[in-house]
Design a protein around this motif. Structure first.
Motif, short mmCIF file in Angstrom:
data_model
loop_
_atom_site.label_atom_id
_atom_site.label_comp_id
_atom_site.label_asym_id
_atom_site.label_seq_id
_atom_site.Cartn_x
_atom_site.Cartn_y
_atom_site.Cartn_z
N TYR A 113 0.82 -1.21 0.00
CA TYR A 113 0.00 0.00 0.00
C TYR A 113 0.85 1.26 0.00
N ILE A 117 0.13 2.26 -3.82
CA ILE A 117 -1.11 3.04 -3.78
C ILE A 117 -0.83 4.45 -3.25
N SER A 159 -3.32 -3.49 -5.26
CA SER A 159 -2.68 -2.19 -5.46
C SER A 159 -2.84 -1.71 -6.90
#
Length: 259
Positions: A113, A117, A159
């Motif tokens: 993450y 992301i 992701s």
């Protein structure tokens, strides 16, 4: 006459540009006249690519950047751009993970993450801020993993699905600023990362596993980094000015021809 895909005078930031696909993208954009600002966690890697580009007559600069750190990204963009505005942003930086719902840990998910992301969010926000006055082109590197179920790719697929969704959101929200945002979804691409993975996971059987993985693409081989760079070039050039909010698979037919 203007040459096709001419980027002369344009400024491009390529994250993760110090190796592999990012290196090919930064090099391709510079070959067409852009100044490639290479942002990478490894300054050494970024500097190596910048020197290579300059040795071949192109313009490039290397800057350290941790895409997972919001303030670090803001600082890196500010330092890299100086008084220049940003014309092109390629969000290539990312990390991989092998694991499924049974064995992926919360720590694994958090690590993915932070880079894949949050890292893309951070660079998108910084890039849009610089582009909003006069427009620009953004290309996010997604993956076929965003579009099809792959074994042992839970966190990574999650992701890249987020990258696909962010691409659509930014494309929609930035229409009024003249900013185009698209993504590409590569299949397997032959990079040093692949060679390193095979050497670690299949010592002594690298050649056989390379052939096996290559044949999962219907076209019968892995992609080449330069082929990814050429598609990114098209999406960053004025010739693609009618395209935004789209994803382009570049996967040897993986998504459409596997039955």
């Amino acid at each position: 006459m203007k040459n096709k895909f001419d980027l002369t005078g344009k400024t491009a930031i390529v994250t993760g540009g110090g190796s592999g696909i990012g290196r090919a993208i930064a090099t391709t954009l510079a070959e067409q006249g852009a100044t490639s600002l290479i942002l990478d966690l490894s300054l050494e890697g970024a500097q190596s690519v910048a020197k290579e580009i300059e040795a071949n007559g192109g313009k490039a600069e290397a800057h350290p950047c941790d895409v997972s750190d919001h303030e670090n990204v803001k600082g890196a963009f500010s330092k890299a751009l100086g008084n220049r505005s940003l014309d092109i942003l390629v969000n290539n930086a990312g990390i991989a993970h092998v694991g499924n719902i049974f064995n992926t840990t919360p720590e694994d998910l958090d690590r993915i993450y932070q880079v894949n992301i949050k890292g893309v969010f951070n660079t998108l926000q910084a890039g849009v801020e610089s582009m909003k006055a006069k427009g620009g082109a953004i290309v996010n590197i997604s993956s076929i993993a965003a579009h099809v179920g792959l074994s042992d790719r839970l966190a990574y697929s999650t992701s890249k699905g987020a990258v696909h969704a962010m691409t659509l959101s930014v494309a929609k929200d930035c229409l009024g600023h003249g900013i185009r945002c698209n993504s590409i979804s590569p299949g397997r691409v032959h990079t040093p990362f692949v060679d390193g993975f095979l050497a670690k996971a299949y010592p002594g059987n690298e050649k056989e596993m390379f052939e096996t993985l290559s044949k999962t693409q219907p076209i019968g081989r892995m992609g080449k980094p330069d082929e990814i760079g050429d598609l990114v070039l098209y999406l960053c050039a004025d010739e693609s000015s009618f395209i935004t909010g789209s994803d382009f698979s570049i996967d040897g037919g993986f998504l459409t021809l596997n039955t």
